[in-house]
Scaffold this motif. Structure first.
Motif, PDB file in Angstrom:
ATOM      1  N   LYS A 326       0.830  -1.195   0.000  1.00  0.00           N
ATOM      2  CA  LYS A 326       0.000   0.000   0.000  1.00  0.00           C
ATOM      3  C   LYS A 326       0.872   1.257   0.000  1.00  0.00           C
ATOM      4  O   LYS A 326       2.042   1.233   0.414  1.00  0.00           O
ATOM      5  CB  LYS A 326      -0.929   0.025   1.218  1.00  0.00           C
ATOM      6  CG  LYS A 326      -1.900  -1.139   1.279  1.00  0.00           C
ATOM      7  CD  LYS A 326      -2.861  -1.141   0.103  1.00  0.00           C
ATOM      8  CE  LYS A 326      -3.828  -2.317   0.150  1.00  0.00           C
ATOM      9  NZ  LYS A 326      -4.722  -2.338  -1.022  1.00  0.00           N
ATOM     10  N   THR A 327       0.304   2.353  -0.461  1.00  0.00           N
ATOM     11  CA  THR A 327       0.981   3.650  -0.452  1.00  0.00           C
ATOM     12  C   THR A 327       0.042   4.688   0.153  1.00  0.00           C
ATOM     13  O   THR A 327      -1.155   4.410   0.389  1.00  0.00           O
ATOM     14  CB  THR A 327       1.356   4.096  -1.883  1.00  0.00           C
ATOM     15  OG1 THR A 327       0.148   4.433  -2.595  1.00  0.00           O
ATOM     16  CG2 THR A 327       2.107   2.998  -2.629  1.00  0.00           C
ATOM     17  N   MET A 328       0.547   5.888   0.376  1.00  0.00           N
ATOM     18  CA  MET A 328      -0.298   6.945   0.907  1.00  0.00           C
ATOM     19  C   MET A 328      -1.445   7.279  -0.049  1.00  0.00           C
ATOM     20  O   MET A 328      -2.470   7.806   0.375  1.00  0.00           O
ATOM     21  CB  MET A 328       0.540   8.191   1.199  1.00  0.00           C
ATOM     22  CG  MET A 328       1.448   8.066   2.418  1.00  0.00           C
ATOM     23  SD  MET A 328       0.518   7.781   3.961  1.00  0.00           S
ATOM     24  CE  MET A 328      -0.451   9.282   4.084  1.00  0.00           C
ATOM     25  N   GLY A 329      -1.276   6.958  -1.314  1.00  0.00           N
ATOM     26  CA  GLY A 329      -2.357   7.163  -2.268  1.00  0.00           C
ATOM     27  C   GLY A 329      -3.558   6.271  -2.021  1.00  0.00           C
ATOM     28  O   GLY A 329      -4.647   6.520  -2.546  1.00  0.00           O
ATOM     29  N   ASP A 330      -3.379   5.216  -1.218  1.00  0.00           N
ATOM     30  CA  ASP A 330      -4.488   4.327  -0.887  1.00  0.00           C
ATOM     31  C   ASP A 330      -5.309   4.826   0.294  1.00  0.00           C
ATOM     32  O   ASP A 330      -6.352   4.242   0.617  1.00  0.00           O
ATOM     33  CB  ASP A 330      -3.954   2.923  -0.563  1.00  0.00           C
ATOM     34  CG  ASP A 330      -3.345   2.246  -1.774  1.00  0.00           C
ATOM     35  OD1 ASP A 330      -4.021   2.193  -2.813  1.00  0.00           O
ATOM     36  OD2 ASP A 330      -2.182   1.786  -1.679  1.00  0.00           O
ATOM     37  N   ILE A 331      -4.825   5.869   0.984  1.00  0.00           N
ATOM     38  CA  ILE A 331      -5.569   6.441   2.100  1.00  0.00           C
ATOM     39  C   ILE A 331      -6.716   7.290   1.567  1.00  0.00           C
ATOM     40  O   ILE A 331      -6.534   8.146   0.706  1.00  0.00           O
ATOM     41  CB  ILE A 331      -4.651   7.310   2.990  1.00  0.00           C
ATOM     42  CG1 ILE A 331      -3.595   6.437   3.687  1.00  0.00           C
ATOM     43  CG2 ILE A 331      -5.471   8.093   4.009  1.00  0.00           C
ATOM     44  CD1 ILE A 331      -4.139   5.483   4.721  1.00  0.00           C
ATOM     45  N   GLU A 332      -7.904   7.047   2.099  1.00  0.00           N
ATOM     46  CA  GLU A 332      -9.078   7.832   1.728  1.00  0.00           C
ATOM     47  C   GLU A 332      -9.272   8.941   2.769  1.00  0.00           C
ATOM     48  O   GLU A 332      -9.841   8.714   3.840  1.00  0.00           O
ATOM     49  CB  GLU A 332     -10.319   6.934   1.657  1.00  0.00           C
ATOM     50  CG  GLU A 332     -11.539   7.636   1.113  1.00  0.00           C
ATOM     51  CD  GLU A 332     -12.705   6.684   0.901  1.00  0.00           C
ATOM     52  OE1 GLU A 332     -13.719   7.125   0.350  1.00  0.00           O
ATOM     53  OE2 GLU A 332     -12.598   5.499   1.276  1.00  0.00           O
ATOM     54  N   GLN A 333      -8.727  10.108   2.480  1.00  0.00           N
ATOM     55  CA  GLN A 333      -8.766  11.222   3.417  1.00  0.00           C
ATOM     56  C   GLN A 333     -10.201  11.596   3.739  1.00  0.00           C
ATOM     57  O   GLN A 333     -11.032  11.753   2.848  1.00  0.00           O
ATOM     58  CB  GLN A 333      -8.041  12.426   2.820  1.00  0.00           C
ATOM     59  CG  GLN A 333      -8.066  13.679   3.690  1.00  0.00           C
ATOM     60  CD  GLN A 333      -7.176  13.549   4.919  1.00  0.00           C
ATOM     61  OE1 GLN A 333      -6.106  12.966   4.851  1.00  0.00           O
ATOM     62  NE2 GLN A 333      -7.634  14.095   6.037  1.00  0.00           N
TER      63      GLN A 333
END
Length: 359
Positions: A326-333
């Motif tokens: 996973k990367t920070m792009g997978d975080i749903e802010q």
């Protein structure tokens, strides 16, 4: 299901039933341990017994997960308008009524497991005290957990809890927050209390995948729940859910609909995010929320503070991280007032979470 031999009428009240006001001088118990209040001495033999024979030598395993669940399901059974005794052991005394509630599916297993201990010590402490004591001791077996406060002196339950008071994972966030507000929990305290899911697993939310944990480290009381619930759910739904489960981004992991919604609802999203990389904050606020939950419906002025009997948990294992792959792009802010903390991912192939083995 085990037959509960303890009468609803609780007799033979011992020194454990005295108020904390009667004690102020630390004492050395007959067992050699020290405590601030003599009334708490009765707990040390119980502590040794459940660590050895309920929690498999002090492990953070399935019996801990289920004992922690039981503390909540017993305590939340109180409403100012509908009645109920709160954290009074009614789920034991009236087990055939309360274990039949839909929200209590599978809880009869831990009621059965605790029944011999409750009956063994039935002239020492009530079932309500035992349930909350076992929960506090059990969670302390999980590295990273806080030392949960424990207060002694709950009376025996007089009636079963009314049905419908236990929030369920498919309930709306509005309904969940309203139910907790009835017992004076703020939205932030609700989120703190749900830190318990970091050492939890589900058998009955989706019967096709029993033992599925809510985060990738179910044996550690860490912040991974608050990180992994914020990942975009793309890939691993169960096959027999429809009972409050939604798609999870990690193979083998289960995500409750209510957890996913709390992580994204504007009323709770920032509180959820605040724990993602802050172990100390999560420990502190979970401990306070648990202490408050454990006395729902009780008169704390008549109780004895026996918190010093609870063992001190080991430090947390590991640091906050993204699962491998996973990367920070997978975080749903979801929190609109601050960014999600920047985290790095574990090395290696994509994370697959093993089920929690049955006890």
């Amino acid at each position: 299901m085990a037959f509960n031999t303890l009468s609803v009428v609780f007799l033979a009240i011992t020194t454990a039933r005295l108020t904390s006001a009667a004690y102020s001088k630390p004492v050395t118990c007959a067992t050699g341990q020290k405590t601030a209040h003599a009334a708490c001495c009765v707990l040390f033999p119980i502590l040794d017994d459940i660590q050895a024979n309920l929690f498999d030598g002090g492990k953070c395993g399935e019996e801990v997960h289920e004992s922690l669940r039981l503390t909540f399901h017993d305590a939340i059974g109180f409403s100012p308008s509908l009645g109920g005794g709160g954290a009074d052991g009614s789920i034991f005394y009236f087990d055939k009524v309360e274990t039949a509630f839909g929200a209590n599916a599978g809880i009869d297993d831990i009621v059965d497991a605790q029944t011999p201990f409750i009956n063994k010590y039935n002239t020492t402490i009530t079932a309500g005290d035992f349930i909350q004591f076992a929960g506090a001791v059990g969670v302390g077996n999980c590295p990273g957990a806080p030392r949960v406060p424990f207060f002694l002196n709950r009376p025996a339950a007089k009636a079963a809890s009314p049905a419908g008071l236990i929030p369920e994972p498919f309930d709306s966030i509005t309904k969940i927050l309203a139910r907790f507000a009835e017992v004076n929990f703020s939205p932030e305290e609700v989120v703190a209390l749900l830190a318990s899911h970091t050492v939890a697993a589900a058998d009955h939310v989706d019967v096709t995948i029993p033992g599925s944990p809510f985060d990738s480290t179910p044996g550690v009381f860490d912040t991974q729940l608050f990180i992994e619930t914020q990942l975009r759910g793309t890939g691993f739904p169960g096959t027999g859910g429809n009972n409050g489960e939604v798609e999870s981004p990690l193979a083998g992991e289960i995500r409750l609909q209510s957890d996913a919604a709390l992580a994204r609802d504007p009323r709770t999203a920032c509180a959820w995010q605040s724990f993602a990389a802050n172990q100390a904050k999560m420990q502190r606020e979970f401990g306070a929320a648990m202490a408050k939950m454990a006395v729902i419906g009780q008169d704390k002025r008549k109780m004895v503070d026996c918190s010093d009997v609870i063992p001190i948990p080991k430090p947390v294992v590991g640091t906050p991280h993204l699962p491998a792959g996973k990367t920070m792009g997978d975080i749903e802010q979801a929190c609109t007032s601050s960014a999600f903390p920047t985290l790095t991912a574990d090395p290696g192939p994509a994370t697959s979470v093993a089920p929690v083995p049955p006890s």
